[in-house]
Design a protein around this motif. Structure first.
Motif, mmCIF file in Angstrom:
data_model
loop_
_atom_site.group_PDB
_atom_site.id
_atom_site.type_symbol
_atom_site.label_atom_id
_atom_site.label_comp_id
_atom_site.label_asym_id
_atom_site.label_seq_id
_atom_site.Cartn_x
_atom_site.Cartn_y
_atom_site.Cartn_z
ATOM 1 N N TYR A 33 0.844 -1.192 0.000
ATOM 2 C CA TYR A 33 0.000 0.000 0.000
ATOM 3 C C TYR A 33 0.878 1.240 0.000
ATOM 4 O O TYR A 33 1.768 1.386 0.837
ATOM 5 C CB TYR A 33 -0.924 0.049 1.214
ATOM 6 N N PRO A 35 0.036 5.518 -1.006
ATOM 7 C CA PRO A 35 -0.958 6.449 -1.542
ATOM 8 C C PRO A 35 -0.517 7.167 -2.812
ATOM 9 O O PRO A 35 -1.344 7.782 -3.489
ATOM 10 C CB PRO A 35 -1.168 7.439 -0.385
ATOM 11 N N PRO A 37 -0.077 7.705 -6.469
ATOM 12 C CA PRO A 37 -0.668 7.022 -7.624
ATOM 13 C C PRO A 37 0.369 6.490 -8.603
ATOM 14 O O PRO A 37 0.067 5.616 -9.421
ATOM 15 C CB PRO A 37 -1.547 8.106 -8.278
ATOM 16 N N GLU A 40 3.231 2.231 -8.188
ATOM 17 C CA GLU A 40 3.383 0.949 -8.871
ATOM 18 C C GLU A 40 4.278 1.086 -10.096
ATOM 19 O O GLU A 40 5.127 0.217 -10.357
ATOM 20 C CB GLU A 40 2.024 0.386 -9.261
ATOM 21 N N ARG A 69 1.223 -7.528 -5.209
ATOM 22 C CA ARG A 69 0.002 -6.823 -5.618
ATOM 23 C C ARG A 69 -0.110 -5.507 -4.852
ATOM 24 O O ARG A 69 0.115 -5.442 -3.647
ATOM 25 C CB ARG A 69 -1.239 -7.692 -5.405
ATOM 26 N N VAL A 71 -2.463 -2.625 -3.433
ATOM 27 C CA VAL A 71 -3.851 -2.577 -2.985
ATOM 28 C C VAL A 71 -4.233 -1.139 -2.639
ATOM 29 O O VAL A 71 -3.380 -0.250 -2.557
ATOM 30 C CB VAL A 71 -4.079 -3.509 -1.776
ATOM 31 N N SER A 72 -5.521 -0.939 -2.429
ATOM 32 C CA SER A 72 -6.033 0.430 -2.307
ATOM 33 C C SER A 72 -6.137 0.940 -0.879
ATOM 34 O O SER A 72 -6.509 2.094 -0.658
ATOM 35 C CB SER A 72 -7.411 0.526 -2.974
ATOM 36 N N SER A 73 -5.838 0.089 0.120
ATOM 37 C CA SER A 73 -5.919 0.564 1.501
ATOM 38 C C SER A 73 -4.895 -0.167 2.362
ATOM 39 O O SER A 73 -4.480 -1.297 2.058
ATOM 40 C CB SER A 73 -7.319 0.336 2.077
ATOM 41 N N GLU A 76 -6.355 -3.450 3.812
ATOM 42 C CA GLU A 76 -6.324 -4.565 2.866
ATOM 43 C C GLU A 76 -4.914 -5.147 2.759
ATOM 44 O O GLU A 76 -4.730 -6.361 2.659
ATOM 45 C CB GLU A 76 -6.800 -4.102 1.488
#
Length: 487
Positions: A33, A35, A37, A40, A69, A71-73, A76
């Protein structure tokens, strides 16, 4: 290989990205994770370098590549994680907030590790409900190659957490050092800070440029430090009388007004400009990514040279590689998959393809991996026994290019008391394309007498068992061919 299988990394920058790469290369599945954008995309470029470096460093048996992977939070990312590596920016308030959130969502038994380079773990764990599981795990860049990790516990860190962390990082091929007292910046950065302060003064006072200072380091004591550190080098400098004589002879120098370590130059715009311009000139147009690749290749070369001497970081690498080789690579009735390599720039010919002698290098390394699998180690060689290759036939069937990941499938075609007949197939991993095959006849020899002799004991038993297992496999295409044979 690490016994844990699932990791979370919070923050995918340079340090966090390095952790992701080291975890994944050791077979851990990693949830990330960040924040940002662009995180990745930036990590993709870092992973290219990490995969290249790890492929050159570990050219034999390797773990599977763990899944990565984004993830968005944060919640998670840490769900189900066995270890959480926090690598957020160096702000106490931000890290405390993130660590509290990790603590709330990560499984109770998960280790929570912070990559901070200077904040005190007692302050970091202040907002946590389970502070006993927090440990600082401070690495050095690039994390996927440099083995040291400083482990520091806070006032409420459980001793068991330190021990679990030590075992985990050691399984990744790292050298965990437990720093028993928490201090700002720990040990490694404190030492670097002293050298950095002195270097800034030397530039400020126009005594040396940034390039000249780097040359002083890399052409002199940097070479010594890389394999023997500081105190052991000074012990040698003391001669037969050792460290006590060195301290008596050179200790008084510490009172001389040589250094400015008690002060630091003001980082004015003029000094920053001077250092920046000199650094630009030193880089000579090389991009950061190119410099990273050069750095990594040099580190791999140094580590592998030390491995041959079984010394320092090389001894650590040797033990790590032995642990990987000890893991089951294939079922007995399947071809062995013990060697892999990634194609670097200097393997290419004038057509941009792998040059022919590099195929032989890969095949030779694959043969070495099979022999190691069978038990040919330093002790066996010291007994005066070894294998010599007496005949080789290579078929060049496809084109390999820079960055291709190659895997080798190896099998025993036949074996008797003195001979071992091997066949290797080199495939490109991304599409399975067959690029080359190599067929090799090896003789078991007495290296002192200079003649072929029969294998005995455990070596003979392992060869017979592998030959029997592979005897049931279909004959590989191309085995037994002569040069120029049609069809």
């Amino acid at each position: 290989m690490a016994t844990l299988t699932k990791a979370a990394v919070i923050g995918g920058g340079v340090i966090g990205g390095g952790w992701i790469a080291r975890f994944a290369q050791n077979g851990l599945d990693v949830a990330v994770y960040d924040p940002d954008p662009q995180a990745e995309a930036k990590f993709g470029r870092l992973m290219e370098n990490a995969a290249h470096a790890f492929g050159r460093l570990i050219d034999g048996a390797r773990p599977r590549l763990g899944a990565i992977r984004f993830v968005s939070s944060l919640a998670e990312a840490v769900a189900g994680a066995e270890i959480v590596q926090e690598s957020a920016p160096e702000r106490l308030d931000l890290k405390q907030r993130i660590l509290a959130e990790i603590d709330a969502h990560a499984p109770p038994e998960a280790i929570v590790a912070s990559s901070t380079s200077g904040l005190l773990p007692s302050e970091l764990q202040a907002t946590m409900t389970r502070p006993e599981r927090l440990v600082v795990a401070h690495p050095f860049n690039p994390v996927y190659l440099i083995p040291l990790v400083e482990l520091v516990g806070g006032a409420r860190t459980a001793p068991a957490t330190i021990e679990r962390a030590r075992a985990f990082y050691a399984a990744l091929g790292m050298k965990p050092i437990h720093i028993r007292k928490e201090i700002e910046a720990f040990v490694g950065d404190r030492l670097l800070e002293a050298l950095w302060r002195e270097a800034l003064w030397l530039v400020q006072d126009d005594i040396a440029t940034v390039e000249e200072i780097d040359e002083v380091i890399r052409y002199s004591f940097g070479l010594r430090w890389a394999q023997m550190g500081l105190f052991q080098i000074y012990r040698i400098a003391g001669g037969e009388a050792g460290m006590r004589h060195f301290m008596a002879q050179f200790g008084p120098c510490l009172q001389w007004p040589w250094t400015k370590l008690t002060d630091v130059p003001e980082l004015t715009e003029a000094l920053i400009d001077k250092i920046s311009h000199q650094s630009d000139a030193q880089a000579a147009g090389l991009s950061i990514r190119r410099l990273e690749r050069i750095r990594d290749d040099n580190l791999v070369a140094i580590l592998k040279a030390l491995e041959k001497e079984d010394w320092g970081a090389g001894a650590l690498l040797k033990a790590y590689r032995a642990g990987l080789a000890g893991a089951p690579a294939a079922t007995p009735a399947e071809p062995l998959r013990l060697h892999a390599a990634e194609v670097p720039e200097d393997w290419l010919d004038y057509n941009g393809h792998i040059t022919e002698h590099r195929y032989l290098q890969v095949l030779g390394d694959a043969t070495d991996a099979v022999l190691a699998h069978l038990g040919l180690d330093a002790a066996y060689l010291a007994s005066g026994r070894s294998f010599f290759t007496v005949e080789t036939h290579i078929r060049h069937l496809g084109e390999g290019h820079r960055g291709d990941r190659l895997g080798v499938e190896s099998r025993v075609l036949s074996a008797d008391a003195k001979r071992l007949h091997l066949f290797h197939a080199i495939r490109r991993e991304r599409d399975g394309a067959l690029l080359a095959t190599g067929e090799h006849m090896l003789l078991h020899v007495d290296t002192k007498a200079g003649r072929a002799v029969a294998t005995e004991g455990a070596m003979a038993e392992r060869i017979a068992a592998l030959a029997a297992a592979h005897a049931g496999l279909p004959a590989p295409d191309g085995a037994g061919r002569r040069v120029g044979e049609r069809g």
